[in-house]
Scaffold this active site. Structure first.
Site, mmCIF file in Angstrom:
data_model
loop_
_atom_site.group_PDB
_atom_site.id
_atom_site.type_symbol
_atom_site.label_atom_id
_atom_site.label_comp_id
_atom_site.label_asym_id
_atom_site.label_seq_id
_atom_site.Cartn_x
_atom_site.Cartn_y
_atom_site.Cartn_z
ATOM 1 C CG HIS A 159 22.317 75.399 91.656
ATOM 2 N ND1 HIS A 159 23.687 75.470 91.757
ATOM 3 C CD2 HIS A 159 21.841 76.491 92.312
ATOM 4 C CE1 HIS A 159 24.028 76.544 92.455
ATOM 5 N NE2 HIS A 159 22.929 77.190 92.799
ATOM 6 C CG HIS A 166 21.459 83.260 87.607
ATOM 7 N ND1 HIS A 166 20.596 84.025 88.384
ATOM 8 C CD2 HIS A 166 22.459 82.872 88.428
ATOM 9 C CE1 HIS A 166 21.074 84.088 89.608
ATOM 10 N NE2 HIS A 166 22.196 83.398 89.676
#
Lengths: 171, 171
Positions: free
Chosen positions: B115, B34
């Site tokens: 990220h 995620h």
């Protein structure tokens, strides 16, 4: 891709169920505790928007409801799955029925027995031992449900939520 | 209860990331790959409906977008987290900003660096080795995002999705 539809119980019940699953369910790390409304089925990636649209309509047609979790049961001798039994519930039945028309891919191998798995893939001896001791557990929980989720499976076997559908909201 | 907000990348990218996480990320079994939009924060159970309502409004104000994943980076020396870098993206920035007003509980310890984690909690030696070899990996992926999810954490550390919010839909 492989998809499925589930209801997640409340956090307290998920925590309780995970206490058992940690020891007795090899799928423990792949998905949090759930009631399966539609077993894993194959669908093309490009069909998923249309499936989601159908599920949105099904959600809109059902109101939030309560269900009752009453005891520990097993699917033995069909398979060595130990579960929390969810008592017969007309909304669950209706949701299941609407997701198993010719509009949807996927066939169910068994009749619909709503449940929350607490152990599976146990050897016969393990199953007897664990089931014997868990049957003594008294359980009597009333749970609210106001949503269900469409998930897809990753290559490692774990499940990611694609979309949540709120019951009783306009489609 | 502890909540968080994330975007799940496409299945192919999640599968790719899991190939690394299996070896390098102790959170591998707790959540699928995620991008974190809002780090874990505490909120009362009864506040969640209101939080969901605010997130629904934020989703409505943003259109589906693409983002670019360009290389392997590390947060070292802050911590030994290795990740796929998501290039600067105005929609991600805006989503993040809207979720970090005084309307929301939760403070972020760091600036927003979008990220996808591929390794963490590595020893310094491991980090050097793994980072050194992964930096050679070339990565150049364009991903679509049309939704984000509000999750809550169970006692065992795993995360369950509470609700999905579709970008660009009426709140």
């Amino acid at each position: 891709m492989k998809y499925g539809v589930v209801i997640f119980p409340s956090k307290p019940l998920q925590d309780k169920v995970n206490g058992y699953r940690k020891r007795y369910d090899p799928h423990y790390a792949l998905i949090t505790p759930h009631i399966t409304l539609k077993s894993p089925f194959d669908a093309e990636d490009q069909d998923i928007q249309q499936l989601a649209e159908k599920l949105r309509r099904i959600a809109a047609l059902h109101q939030p409801f309560t269900y009752h979790v009453s005891k520990v049961k097993s699917f033995e001798p069909v398979n060595n799955v130990i579960y929390f039994k969810v008592d017969p519930n007309s909304t669950l039945d209706s949701l299941y029925k609407e997701m198993h028309t010719e509009d949807f891919p996927g066939k169910e191998p068994y009749a619909f027995v709503p449940h929350i798995t607490i152990g599976q893939q146990l050897s016969n001896d393990e199953h007897s031992d664990v089931y014997g001791s868990l049957q003594m557990e008294s359980i009597d929980l009333t749970e609210k449900a106001d949503r269900f989720h469409l998930l897809y499976q990753l290559d490692n076997g774990s499940w990611t939520v694609y979309e949540t559908f709120l019951l009783g909201k306009d489609a």
